[in-house]
Scaffold this motif. Structure first.
Motif, PDB file in Angstrom:
ATOM      1  N   GLU A  45       0.956  -1.267  -0.001  1.00  0.00           N
ATOM      2  CA  GLU A  45       0.091   0.045   0.014  1.00  0.00           C
ATOM      3  C   GLU A  45       0.784   1.328   0.125  1.00  0.00           C
ATOM      4  O   GLU A  45       0.856   2.318  -0.621  1.00  0.00           O
ATOM      5  CB  GLU A  45      -0.945  -0.001   1.356  1.00  0.00           C
ATOM      6  CG  GLU A  45      -1.788   1.145   1.318  1.00  0.00           C
ATOM      7  CD  GLU A  45      -2.709   1.337   2.479  1.00  0.00           C
ATOM      8  OE1 GLU A  45      -2.047   1.160   3.609  1.00  0.00           O
ATOM      9  OE2 GLU A  45      -3.742   1.753   2.057  1.00  0.00           O
ATOM     10  N   ASP A  46       1.821   1.195   0.817  1.00  0.00           N
ATOM     11  CA  ASP A  46       2.783   2.482   1.005  1.00  0.00           C
ATOM     12  C   ASP A  46       3.809   2.154  -0.373  1.00  0.00           C
ATOM     13  O   ASP A  46       4.544   1.472  -0.480  1.00  0.00           O
ATOM     14  CB  ASP A  46       3.503   2.280   2.215  1.00  0.00           C
ATOM     15  CG  ASP A  46       4.423   3.697   2.347  1.00  0.00           C
ATOM     16  OD1 ASP A  46       4.852   4.315   1.669  1.00  0.00           O
ATOM     17  OD2 ASP A  46       4.588   3.672   3.664  1.00  0.00           O
ATOM     18  N   PRO A  47       3.416   3.419  -1.135  1.00  0.00           N
ATOM     19  CA  PRO A  47       4.255   3.544  -2.199  1.00  0.00           C
ATOM     20  C   PRO A  47       5.953   3.745  -2.176  1.00  0.00           C
ATOM     21  O   PRO A  47       6.773   3.456  -3.074  1.00  0.00           O
ATOM     22  CB  PRO A  47       3.897   4.846  -3.135  1.00  0.00           C
ATOM     23  CG  PRO A  47       3.330   5.616  -2.119  1.00  0.00           C
ATOM     24  CD  PRO A  47       2.828   4.772  -0.890  1.00  0.00           C
ATOM     25  N   LEU A  48       6.298   4.073  -0.940  1.00  0.00           N
ATOM     26  CA  LEU A  48       7.773   4.290  -0.684  1.00  0.00           C
ATOM     27  C   LEU A  48       8.617   2.748  -0.368  1.00  0.00           C
ATOM     28  O   LEU A  48       9.583   2.732  -0.092  1.00  0.00           O
ATOM     29  CB  LEU A  48       8.089   5.563   0.361  1.00  0.00           C
ATOM     30  CG  LEU A  48       7.472   6.798   0.146  1.00  0.00           C
ATOM     31  CD1 LEU A  48       8.071   7.960   1.018  1.00  0.00           C
ATOM     32  CD2 LEU A  48       7.894   7.204  -1.329  1.00  0.00           C
ATOM     33  N   LEU A  49       7.726   2.111   0.386  1.00  0.00           N
ATOM     34  CA  LEU A  49       8.232   0.633   1.106  1.00  0.00           C
ATOM     35  C   LEU A  49       9.140   0.051   0.140  1.00  0.00           C
ATOM     36  O   LEU A  49      10.376  -0.313   0.845  1.00  0.00           O
ATOM     37  CB  LEU A  49       7.317  -0.085   1.537  1.00  0.00           C
ATOM     38  CG  LEU A  49       6.590  -0.052   2.932  1.00  0.00           C
ATOM     39  CD1 LEU A  49       5.646  -0.840   3.414  1.00  0.00           C
ATOM     40  CD2 LEU A  49       7.679   0.295   3.946  1.00  0.00           C
ATOM     41  N   ALA A  51      11.089   0.954  -2.520  1.00  0.00           N
ATOM     42  CA  ALA A  51      12.198   1.613  -2.715  1.00  0.00           C
ATOM     43  C   ALA A  51      12.840   1.833  -1.499  1.00  0.00           C
ATOM     44  O   ALA A  51      14.299   1.896  -1.486  1.00  0.00           O
ATOM     45  CB  ALA A  51      12.008   3.045  -3.392  1.00  0.00           C
ATOM     46  N   ASP A  62       3.097  -2.172  -8.443  1.00  0.00           N
ATOM     47  CA  ASP A  62       2.322  -1.205  -7.884  1.00  0.00           C
ATOM     48  C   ASP A  62       0.877  -1.445  -8.128  1.00  0.00           C
ATOM     49  O   ASP A  62       0.335  -1.476  -9.301  1.00  0.00           O
ATOM     50  CB  ASP A  62       2.866   0.246  -8.200  1.00  0.00           C
ATOM     51  CG  ASP A  62       2.073   1.232  -7.466  1.00  0.00           C
ATOM     52  OD1 ASP A  62       2.474   1.528  -6.213  1.00  0.00           O
ATOM     53  OD2 ASP A  62       1.037   2.054  -8.087  1.00  0.00           O
TER      54      ASP A  62
ATOM     55  N   ARG B  21       8.137   8.904 -11.791  1.00  0.00           N
ATOM     56  CA  ARG B  21       7.802   8.412 -10.375  1.00  0.00           C
ATOM     57  C   ARG B  21       8.904   7.826  -9.611  1.00  0.00           C
ATOM     58  O   ARG B  21       8.911   8.235  -8.211  1.00  0.00           O
ATOM     59  CB  ARG B  21       6.729   7.298 -10.593  1.00  0.00           C
ATOM     60  CG  ARG B  21       6.320   6.784  -9.285  1.00  0.00           C
ATOM     61  CD  ARG B  21       5.590   5.454  -9.254  1.00  0.00           C
ATOM     62  NE  ARG B  21       4.954   4.783  -8.183  1.00  0.00           N
ATOM     63  CZ  ARG B  21       5.713   3.748  -7.534  1.00  0.00           C
ATOM     64  NH1 ARG B  21       6.889   3.425  -8.380  1.00  0.00           N
ATOM     65  NH2 ARG B  21       5.100   3.332  -6.425  1.00  0.00           N
ATOM     66  N   VAL B  25      10.017   8.990  -5.697  1.00  0.00           N
ATOM     67  CA  VAL B  25      10.179   8.245  -4.769  1.00  0.00           C
ATOM     68  C   VAL B  25      11.438   8.331  -4.144  1.00  0.00           C
ATOM     69  O   VAL B  25      11.820   8.362  -2.647  1.00  0.00           O
ATOM     70  CB  VAL B  25       9.810   6.660  -5.184  1.00  0.00           C
ATOM     71  CG1 VAL B  25      10.471   5.650  -4.330  1.00  0.00           C
ATOM     72  CG2 VAL B  25       8.243   6.570  -5.614  1.00  0.00           C
ATOM     73  N   GLN B  26      12.616   8.477  -5.064  1.00  0.00           N
ATOM     74  CA  GLN B  26      13.809   8.413  -4.347  1.00  0.00           C
ATOM     75  C   GLN B  26      13.962   9.768  -3.689  1.00  0.00           C
ATOM     76  O   GLN B  26      14.836   9.680  -2.599  1.00  0.00           O
ATOM     77  CB  GLN B  26      14.987   8.437  -5.547  1.00  0.00           C
ATOM     78  CG  GLN B  26      15.052   7.131  -6.172  1.00  0.00           C
ATOM     79  CD  GLN B  26      15.247   5.837  -5.187  1.00  0.00           C
ATOM     80  OE1 GLN B  26      16.242   6.031  -4.165  1.00  0.00           O
ATOM     81  NE2 GLN B  26      14.742   4.957  -5.194  1.00  0.00           N
ATOM     82  N   ILE B  29      12.398   9.006  -0.297  1.00  0.00           N
ATOM     83  CA  ILE B  29      13.251   8.157   0.504  1.00  0.00           C
ATOM     84  C   ILE B  29      14.232   8.855   1.023  1.00  0.00           C
ATOM     85  O   ILE B  29      14.782   8.548   2.322  1.00  0.00           O
ATOM     86  CB  ILE B  29      13.658   6.995  -0.411  1.00  0.00           C
ATOM     87  CG1 ILE B  29      12.555   6.128  -1.006  1.00  0.00           C
ATOM     88  CG2 ILE B  29      14.885   6.113   0.602  1.00  0.00           C
ATOM     89  CD1 ILE B  29      11.812   5.398   0.125  1.00  0.00           C
ATOM     90  N   VAL B  84       7.358   4.424   6.493  1.00  0.00           N
ATOM     91  CA  VAL B  84       8.462   5.155   5.509  1.00  0.00           C
ATOM     92  C   VAL B  84       7.881   6.568   5.081  1.00  0.00           C
ATOM     93  O   VAL B  84       8.526   7.528   5.242  1.00  0.00           O
ATOM     94  CB  VAL B  84       9.092   4.466   4.248  1.00  0.00           C
ATOM     95  CG1 VAL B  84      10.103   5.180   3.647  1.00  0.00           C
ATOM     96  CG2 VAL B  84       9.683   3.039   4.828  1.00  0.00           C
ATOM     97  N   SER B  85       6.838   6.431   4.515  1.00  0.00           N
ATOM     98  CA  SER B  85       5.960   7.645   3.997  1.00  0.00           C
ATOM     99  C   SER B  85       5.786   8.701   5.132  1.00  0.00           C
ATOM    100  O   SER B  85       5.785   9.943   4.999  1.00  0.00           O
ATOM    101  CB  SER B  85       4.579   7.595   3.567  1.00  0.00           C
ATOM    102  OG  SER B  85       4.981   6.806   2.256  1.00  0.00           O
ATOM    103  N   LYS B 125      -3.538   5.619   3.350  1.00  0.00           N
ATOM    104  CA  LYS B 125      -2.079   6.513   3.422  1.00  0.00           C
ATOM    105  C   LYS B 125      -2.460   7.901   3.469  1.00  0.00           C
ATOM    106  O   LYS B 125      -1.647   8.821   3.936  1.00  0.00           O
ATOM    107  CB  LYS B 125      -1.287   6.090   2.078  1.00  0.00           C
ATOM    108  CG  LYS B 125       0.222   6.324   2.176  1.00  0.00           C
ATOM    109  CD  LYS B 125       0.809   5.811   3.440  1.00  0.00           C
ATOM    110  CE  LYS B 125       0.762   4.205   3.630  1.00  0.00           C
ATOM    111  NZ  LYS B 125       1.196   4.007   4.898  1.00  0.00           N
TER     112      LYS B 125
END
Lengths: 295, 151
Positions: A45-49, A51, A62, B21, B25-26, B29, B84-85, B125
């Motif tokens: 669900e979390d789009p950052l996990l 990466a 995704d 995208r 994302v990077q 992070i 993380v988010s 989220k």
């Protein structure tokens, strides 16, 4: 080492599942990281996990970008699926092992979509990302590159595992079983959305008539994210909700993601022959003019 | 948008310019990597329920540390190591909104999470991330009211 095909691991076979080979352990995955016949795929669900760190060599799928049509409310078509699989270096013979956050909620969703396209060599890593990280297993931020394959465009067959609105109407008329996997508050109509989630736009609250409420997370052990044993699942779905393995069952939630987890448990772990996931779910049914609703 | 803190506006502009995208994302992070949990001198676990960010499944808690001049530094705890988010947004809010006048902090709409994270967020989220901004706004408003100033 169990093979990449249909041999269940002892740790999972001992839980009494109908198709134990649909689950693999974290240890199995660790032993198959370099297996060319296996593709490990994370879906969160979390789009950052992904990466931020994933199982070394794992690909990402995704749920919004890769599995859905960008315009129409539907899943990707045959050509897009073939392109996705090819980009991930998958062939029809590849065993795809999905894992992810939320006790594999999104992993089951991805597996369900893959099966719509007939990719049945697909499994779930029991416990998902939570168990892998709790065990201190290695994580990587390196995005792997896979030699592109030429996955033949498959025909998407929705009839077997997917229920559309008209299917649900016919199912109701035939007295079929329905499982509503949302929270009790959503089921009762007290809420139109998950606790702590925003309202996603359903105009009416409640549930589809005759549906039994079994929140999806009851199927997993919260500490490990692993599926409960077959006996425990039978207690929940059969003793508790009155289902029987011969029932024709449709599961639903709000957009079909939570119910894909329940679909997986009923179909593969308990061996129900006829289980479908209604992905239109409450965001469709709760907005349908004239659709029957119970509170 | 013009009234929000300059650094946040610059960041929003930078994210808006990202078409890829993976690049977004990077960058997020990298922000998550910069996250510094609230120091024990400000708050220690177990954190009070009043500090819990509503709707955040990453178990985030928000705190305000008074700074000289009457502004605040925004600190967070994120108890879920997979949040993380939440960590990325916590670092962004700390670095771009701490020390800013209340009226500029209160000008930040929770919907800015879409500008930072993109539109492909799930309902859950989105709610959690917006909850973090709502907490910052609430802490700011409370502090301003306690100080007798009109926020």
């Amino acid at each position: 080492m169990a093979s990449a095909t249909n041999e269940a691991e002892p740790a999972i076979a001992g839980r009494g599942y109908a198709l134990p080979e649909m689950l693999v352990t974290t240890r199995w995955v660790a032993d198959h990281l370099d297996d060319p016949a296996v593709r490990i795929v994370e879906s969160d669900e979390d789009p950052l996990l992904y990466a931020a760190g994933h199982i070394p060599g794992a690909a990402e799928v995704d749920w919004t970008r890769d599995l859905n049509d960008p315009v129409v409310r539907d899943y990707l078509d045959s050509g897009r699926f073939a392109d996705l699989a090819s980009r991930l270096g998958i062939t029809p013979e590849t065993t795809v092992v999905f894992y992810g956050d939320k006790s594999n909620w999104w992993a089951c969703y991805a597996l369900w979509v893959f099966r719509l396209f007939g990719h049945t060599r697909a499994k779930i890593m029991d416990g998902g990302r939570l168990k892998w990280t709790k065990e201190g297993r290695p994580m990587s931020r390196e995005t792997p590159a896979f030699p592109r394959t030429d996955y033949p465009a498959p025909v998407r067959d929705d009839a077997r595992d997917r229920a559309l609105r008209d299917d649900v109407v016919a199912h109701l008329d035939a007295g079929g079983a329905l499982i509503d996997v949302r929270s009790p508050e959503e089921y009762s109509g007290e809420r139109l959305h998950m606790p702590d989630y925003p309202n996603e736009g359903a105009l009416r609250g409640g549930h589809i008539p005759t549906a039994k409420n079994v929140p999806w997370a009851r199927a997993v052990n919260a500490d490990t994210g692993e599926f409960k044993s077959a006996d425990a699942l039978r207690e929940i779905y059969e003793s508790g909700a009155g289902l029987s393995p011969t029932d024709d069952v449709i599961a639903y939630c709000r957009i079909g993601e939570r119910s894909s987890h329940t679909w997986f448990a009923l179909k593969f772990l308990l061996g129900y022959e006829r289980v479908r996931n209604y992905d239109g779910s409450w965001t469709e049914w709760g907005n349908l003019v004239g659709a029957p609703i119970e509170k | 948008m013009d009234r929000i803190p300059d650094r946040l506006r610059d960041l929003v502009d930078a994210f808006s310019a990202m078409e890829d995208r993976a690049e977004r994302v990077q960058e997020l992070i990298a922000w998550a990597d910069r996250f510094e949990p609230v120091p024990a001198s400000v708050a220690a676990s177990p954190y009070p329920e009043a500090a819990r960010v509503p709707a955040c499944e990453s178990e985030a808690f928000a705190f305000a540390e008074p700074l000289a001049g009457g502004t605040l530094r925004y600190r967070f705890a994120v108890e879920n190591p997979q949040g993380v988010s939440a960590m990325a947004l916590a670092a962004i809010l700390d670095e771009t909104m701490s020390g800013q006048p209340a009226e500029r902090v209160l000008a930040v709409d929770p919907g800015v999470v879409y500008e930072l994270f993109g539109r492909e967020l799930s309902m859950g989220k989105t709610a959690g991330l917006m909850g973090m901004i709502q907490m910052v706004r609430a802490l700011t408003r409370r502090h301003a009211e306690a100080a007798g100033a009109k926020p």
